[in-house]
Scaffold this motif. Sequence first.
Motif, short mmCIF file in Angstrom:
data_model
loop_
_atom_site.label_atom_id
_atom_site.label_comp_id
_atom_site.label_asym_id
_atom_site.label_seq_id
_atom_site.Cartn_x
_atom_site.Cartn_y
_atom_site.Cartn_z
N GLU A 66 14.00 10.31 4.75
CA GLU A 66 13.14 9.12 4.76
C GLU A 66 12.14 9.17 3.60
N GLU A 67 11.59 10.33 3.35
CA GLU A 67 10.64 10.49 2.25
C GLU A 67 11.33 10.22 0.92
N ILE A 68 12.54 10.72 0.75
CA ILE A 68 13.29 10.48 -0.49
C ILE A 68 13.57 8.99 -0.66
N LYS A 69 13.98 8.32 0.41
CA LYS A 69 14.24 6.88 0.34
C LYS A 69 12.98 6.12 -0.07
N ARG A 70 11.85 6.47 0.55
CA ARG A 70 10.59 5.80 0.24
C ARG A 70 10.19 6.02 -1.21
N LEU A 71 10.33 7.27 -1.68
CA LEU A 71 9.98 7.56 -3.07
C LEU A 71 10.89 6.82 -4.05
N ILE A 92 11.18 2.79 -8.55
CA ILE A 92 12.17 2.01 -9.29
C ILE A 92 11.52 1.53 -10.58
N PRO A 93 12.13 1.82 -11.73
CA PRO A 93 11.52 1.36 -12.98
C PRO A 93 11.61 -0.16 -13.07
N LYS A 94 10.50 -0.77 -13.39
CA LYS A 94 10.45 -2.22 -13.49
C LYS A 94 10.22 -2.60 -14.94
N ALA A 95 10.84 -3.68 -15.37
CA ALA A 95 10.74 -4.11 -16.76
C ALA A 95 9.33 -4.62 -17.06
N GLN A 96 8.88 -4.29 -18.25
CA GLN A 96 7.58 -4.78 -18.72
C GLN A 96 7.77 -6.17 -19.34
N LEU A 97 6.76 -7.00 -19.19
CA LEU A 97 6.84 -8.32 -19.80
C LEU A 97 6.79 -8.21 -21.31
N MET A 98 7.57 -9.04 -21.96
CA MET A 98 7.59 -9.06 -23.42
C MET A 98 6.32 -9.74 -23.93
N PRO A 99 5.71 -9.19 -24.95
CA PRO A 99 4.52 -9.85 -25.51
C PRO A 99 4.91 -11.14 -26.24
#
Length: 133
Positions: free
Chosen positions: A88-93, A98-105
């Motif tokens: 459960e801890e591994i699933k939560r982590l 999850i890497p999320k994309a950064q907004l483009m300037p």
Amino acid sequence: MEPLKEARNRVEGSTSSDNSNGRTSGGGRRSPTNCLIKPPVKKNTIPIDLKLRAVERARFAHQVAEKRRLIKQYKMERERQQKLEEEEEIKRLRKELIPKAQLMPYFDRPFVPRRSEKQPTVPREPKFCIPRH
């Protein structure tokens, strides 16, 4: 107590007759006849019921086996719970990380930095100017 007195009398009588010059015979060792005889050991008056003892021993062995089985079961249950908690801890982590994309300037308008309104800091070290007195 009767045999003890007889043994003492026997030992005292033999040592006085053998011991004419104050020494014991045999280089200071006592011969087996000179040793005190211990009184006979009392026999156990409680009858031993072997069948009853066997039944009690079997019951005890069963209790020990049951206790060991419960301990083993408890350990397995605890390990299973710990494994589930880790999963459960591994699933939560994994969800959080999850890497999320950064907004483009925006490049459609140029970036012009503004001049800061704060005073520049004066460093304490290194001292570049040495005061002359």
